[in-house]
Design an enzyme around this catalytic site. Sequence first.
Site, short mmCIF file in Angstrom:
data_model
loop_
_atom_site.label_atom_id
_atom_site.label_comp_id
_atom_site.label_asym_id
_atom_site.label_seq_id
_atom_site.Cartn_x
_atom_site.Cartn_y
_atom_site.Cartn_z
N ASN A 129 0.66 -1.52 0.33
CA ASN A 129 0.06 0.52 0.21
C ASN A 129 0.80 1.30 -0.24
O ASN A 129 1.26 1.34 0.64
CB ASN A 129 -1.49 -0.42 0.86
CG ASN A 129 -1.79 1.21 1.10
OD1 ASN A 129 -2.41 1.75 -0.54
ND2 ASN A 129 -2.24 1.64 2.87
N HIS A 167 1.25 5.81 1.39
CA HIS A 167 0.28 5.79 2.58
C HIS A 167 0.44 7.14 2.43
O HIS A 167 1.35 7.56 2.53
CB HIS A 167 -0.30 5.48 3.52
CG HIS A 167 -0.85 6.26 4.84
ND1 HIS A 167 -2.26 6.08 4.49
CD2 HIS A 167 -1.06 7.56 5.67
CE1 HIS A 167 -2.52 6.93 5.78
NE2 HIS A 167 -1.58 7.54 6.45
N SER A 202 4.62 6.96 2.69
CA SER A 202 5.55 5.64 2.81
C SER A 202 5.04 4.27 1.95
O SER A 202 3.75 4.66 2.20
CB SER A 202 4.55 5.18 4.60
OG SER A 202 5.11 6.43 5.08
N ASP A 260 -2.79 0.36 7.66
CA ASP A 260 -1.53 1.65 7.93
C ASP A 260 -0.98 0.73 8.55
O ASP A 260 0.17 1.68 9.31
CB ASP A 260 -2.04 2.57 7.62
CG ASP A 260 -2.82 3.38 6.41
OD1 ASP A 260 -3.30 3.01 6.03
OD2 ASP A 260 -3.66 4.41 7.08
C1 GRF Z 1 -2.94 8.67 -2.82
O1 GRF Z 1 -2.06 9.79 -1.99
C2 GRF Z 1 -2.21 7.33 -1.83
O2 GRF Z 1 -0.94 7.79 -1.00
C3 GRF Z 1 -3.62 7.14 -1.47
O3 GRF Z 1 -4.16 7.36 -2.15
C4 GRF Z 1 -3.78 8.38 -3.22
C5 GRF Z 1 -4.23 8.35 -4.02
O4 GRF Z 1 -4.41 9.33 -5.02
N1 GRF Z 1 -3.41 6.00 -0.94
P1 GRF Z 1 -4.57 8.32 -6.81
O5 GRF Z 1 -6.01 7.92 -6.90
O6 GRF Z 1 -3.41 7.17 -7.17
O7 GRF Z 1 -4.80 9.36 -7.87
#
Ligand code: GRF
Length: 223
Positions: free
Chosen positions: A114, A116, A143, A152
């Site tokens: 993932n 985050h 991260s 997370d």
């Molecule tokens: C990203 O900032 C990611 O870290 C979080 O959700 C957001 C997704 O953005 N988990 P996108 O849909 O890839 O533009």
Amino acid sequence: MKADQPAAARIAILASGNGSNLQAILERVASGELPVTPALVITDVPGARALQRAATAGVATRVIAPGDFPDRAAWNQAIAAALKSANVSLVVLAGFMRIIGAQVLEDFPGKVLNIHPSLLPRYPGLNTYQRVLAAGDNKHGTSVHFVTEELDAGPVIAQVVLPIREHDDEQSLRQRVLAAEHWLYSLVIGWLATGRVEMRSSGAWLDGKVMDDPVRFSESGPP
Ligand code: GRF
């Protein structure tokens, strides 16, 4: 592909919304920088922009929406079944806004990543930009971590650390974090796909050594 080259890992990408991280991954695959085969994109949101991005790149898509299932367990089983029938070995959550269930984690141990938008373990959960600005912190970031059952909280592999500037607001910070995510995620997916990084009971390992800390990069990218 040459006969002696190992087959590229087949990956699934799960996204709920815009899918800019998905797009960045697909672009790096297309340019040959990321040696994986994107086999399937799954979304939980019908009409998510991520679907168009996948279709444009010729990647198969599935909409698996919780509302179409009697309960969470059945929804999660459907995701696990779709991943298995696509024959993937890695699962990449890229802006997937639901908690992935135990079935997928059991089926793909140490193979679910993932990204985050915070410097975990700080600010798990939602609204990280608001929270970091309200707290007056002087740095933020993103991260990439292994997914475990706790939200997370799995072992962190790599981070990009950004200084918060005096005039940063939620929008400017989000843009800078997203720009960093767009190279960081592909880098770490490549590490997992090629076996450089792995999850063991003691945490994340890189190049055969336990990681005491995540690999930390600055905003300007890998050296
Ligand atoms: C990203 O900032 C990611 O870290 C979080 O959700 C957001 C997704 O953005 N988990 P996108 O849909 O890839 O533009």
